[in-house]
Design a protein around this motif. Structure first.
Motif, PDB file in Angstrom:
ATOM      1  N   GLN A  37     -11.296  10.007   4.101  1.00 58.71           N
ATOM      2  CA  GLN A  37     -10.783   9.836   2.986  1.00 58.71           C
ATOM      3  C   GLN A  37     -11.840   9.627   1.931  1.00 58.71           C
ATOM      4  O   GLN A  37     -11.605  10.200   0.710  1.00 58.71           O
ATOM      5  N   ILE A  51      -3.480   3.095   7.428  1.00 59.51           N
ATOM      6  CA  ILE A  51      -3.054   1.990   7.594  1.00 59.51           C
ATOM      7  C   ILE A  51      -1.548   1.945   8.415  1.00 59.51           C
ATOM      8  O   ILE A  51      -1.222   1.228   8.969  1.00 59.51           O
ATOM      9  N   ALA A  52      -0.850   3.217   8.250  1.00 60.05           N
ATOM     10  CA  ALA A  52       0.437   3.373   8.907  1.00 60.05           C
ATOM     11  C   ALA A  52       0.049   3.194  10.493  1.00 60.05           C
ATOM     12  O   ALA A  52       0.838   2.626  11.331  1.00 60.05           O
ATOM     13  N   THR A  87      -3.941   5.738   3.632  1.00 58.32           N
ATOM     14  CA  THR A  87      -2.215   5.531   3.949  1.00 58.32           C
ATOM     15  C   THR A  87      -1.978   5.811   5.467  1.00 58.32           C
ATOM     16  O   THR A  87      -1.382   4.905   6.070  1.00 58.32           O
ATOM     17  N   PHE A 131       1.087   4.364  -2.724  1.00 56.43           N
ATOM     18  CA  PHE A 131       1.349   5.805  -2.180  1.00 56.43           C
ATOM     19  C   PHE A 131       2.087   6.527  -3.075  1.00 56.43           C
ATOM     20  O   PHE A 131       1.817   7.745  -3.380  1.00 56.43           O
ATOM     21  N   LEU A 168      -3.538  -0.435  -7.384  1.00 52.47           N
ATOM     22  CA  LEU A 168      -3.680  -0.617  -5.840  1.00 52.47           C
ATOM     23  C   LEU A 168      -4.113  -1.895  -5.451  1.00 52.47           C
ATOM     24  O   LEU A 168      -3.684  -2.533  -4.701  1.00 52.47           O
ATOM     25  N   TYR A 190       1.107  10.076  -4.414  1.00 54.74           N
ATOM     26  CA  TYR A 190       0.342  10.258  -3.054  1.00 54.74           C
ATOM     27  C   TYR A 190      -1.063  10.377  -2.883  1.00 54.74           C
ATOM     28  O   TYR A 190      -1.852  11.000  -2.072  1.00 54.74           O
ATOM     29  N   ILE A 216       0.619  -1.251   0.032  1.00 55.27           N
ATOM     30  CA  ILE A 216      -0.102  -0.199  -0.005  1.00 55.27           C
ATOM     31  C   ILE A 216       0.958   1.194   0.053  1.00 55.27           C
ATOM     32  O   ILE A 216       0.484   2.198  -0.735  1.00 55.27           O
ATOM     33  N   PHE A 217       2.088   1.180   0.763  1.00 53.82           N
ATOM     34  CA  PHE A 217       2.887   2.398   0.574  1.00 53.82           C
ATOM     35  C   PHE A 217       3.599   2.533  -0.632  1.00 53.82           C
ATOM     36  O   PHE A 217       3.664   3.488  -0.910  1.00 53.82           O
TER      37      PHE A 217
END
Length: 318
Positions: free
Chosen positions: A104, A70-71, A67, A56, A164, A61, A52-53
């Motif tokens: 989002q 998720i982080a 994101t 991004f 994605l 971005y 996923i990163f």
């Protein structure tokens, strides 16, 4: 080229993580709830976060709040894999990441009944994936089926960039090398299951609102029915502490009582979800009324099926 680069990154990352985990004993210890026979490396689900990163940083971005969610949940869950954080603190984090998903999708939140319903659904999705990640292949098989279904529908609807979904599928396949075995080399850990739970929740909400199709809520129905029915059983029948570990899930009892292999029960659950996803595919353009009826019908059959097999397993166990 991007896919090959991601694959190389995931393979290298998984090798490095597995080697370090073996060296520093980053393993799931055996407990009364464990269905595995020996301590096994945990946390390889970090591959989902990397995928996923990667999206991004290579796609201007996109989806910053997702994101960020998720982080956050990955960081807390990775800590929980090794240090066992408070259940209340984890739920607090789940609320925050669910709100970030709302930002989002809707550029903010609106405090109304619908917000509360979907907040609970988001928290439920995260915990459902976490609870159901108990045997080899369970998380991976189901997630592959679900993400592949979203990928197929997205091909026609174009709601998110296809790469994605493909990136996450690639991560799942690399994860499968370690997990889709009779004796798993590694488990996803909370870092993998919670990240997959919030990611699938994001997709469900996005597709539901953009296509005006509530039927997409069925994309986690097999996991949700097992989790919800088990929750009710513990709350009203055994009346035990809901925050303590247990082995009451139908898949756990199937493995313990019937001796069904991990991969077989994981395949059965994934196949059931595939059948439901096919129904979703052919019904998401129907009227809302028909979708609600279909959703209620599948849910009712699932709950009845759960209690039928649960009672049979209880008799066998006695």
């Amino acid at each position: 080229m991007n896919y090959l680069l991601l694959l190389a990154i995931l393979i290298l990352s998984s090798y490095m993580y597995y080697t370090l985990a073996e060296k520093y004993n980053l393993k799931a210890t055996l407990t009364t709830r464990s269905l595995h026979k020996k301590p096994t490396v945990v946390g390889i689900g970090i591959l989902f976060v990397i995928a996923i990163f990667y999206f991004f940083f290579t796609n201007s971005y996109q989806f910053p709040y997702l994101t960020g969610a998720i982080a956050l949940i990955a960081s807390i869950s990775l800590l929980d894999d090794f240090f066992k954080l408070s259940a209340f603190f984890r739920i607090f984090i789940h609320v925050i990441v669910t709100v970030l998903v709302f930002y989002q999708l809707f550029n903010g939140i609106h405090l109304n009944a619908l917000f509360i319903v979907f907040l609970l659904l988001g928290i439920g999705s995260v915990n459902t994936y976490n609870f159901m990640d108990g045997v080899n292949g369970m998380l991976g098989f189901n997630a592959i089926i679900t993400i592949a279904t979203f990928l197929t529908i997205n091909y026609f609807e174009t709601l998110v960039p296809q790469n994605l979904l493909v990136y996450v599928l690639v991560a799942l396949l690399v994860f499968g090398f370690f997990n889709f075995r009779k004796h798993a080399l590694a488990f996803s850990g909370d870092v993998g299951s919670t990240v997959m739970g919030i990611f699938v929740f994001f997709l469900m909400l996005l597709f539901s609102f953009k296509l005006n199709a509530l039927i997409f809520l069925a994309m986690i129905l097999v996991f949700f029915i097992d989790t919800f029915c088990t929750f009710c059983y513990r709350l009203f029948v055994t009346k035990e502490n809901l925050f303590l570990a247990h082995k009451h899930h139908l898949y756990e009892k199937s493995v313990e009582t019937l001796g069904v292999s991990h991969l077989k029960i994981a395949f059965i659950y994934a196949f059931l979800q595939l059948v439901i996803n096919c129904i979703v595919y052919y019904s998401y353009k129907l009227s809302t009324e028909y979708q609600v009826l279909i959703l209620l019908g599948i849910s009712s059959l699932g709950v009845l099926g759960y209690f039928y097999f649960f009672q049979k397993l209880k008799k066998l166990h006695l």
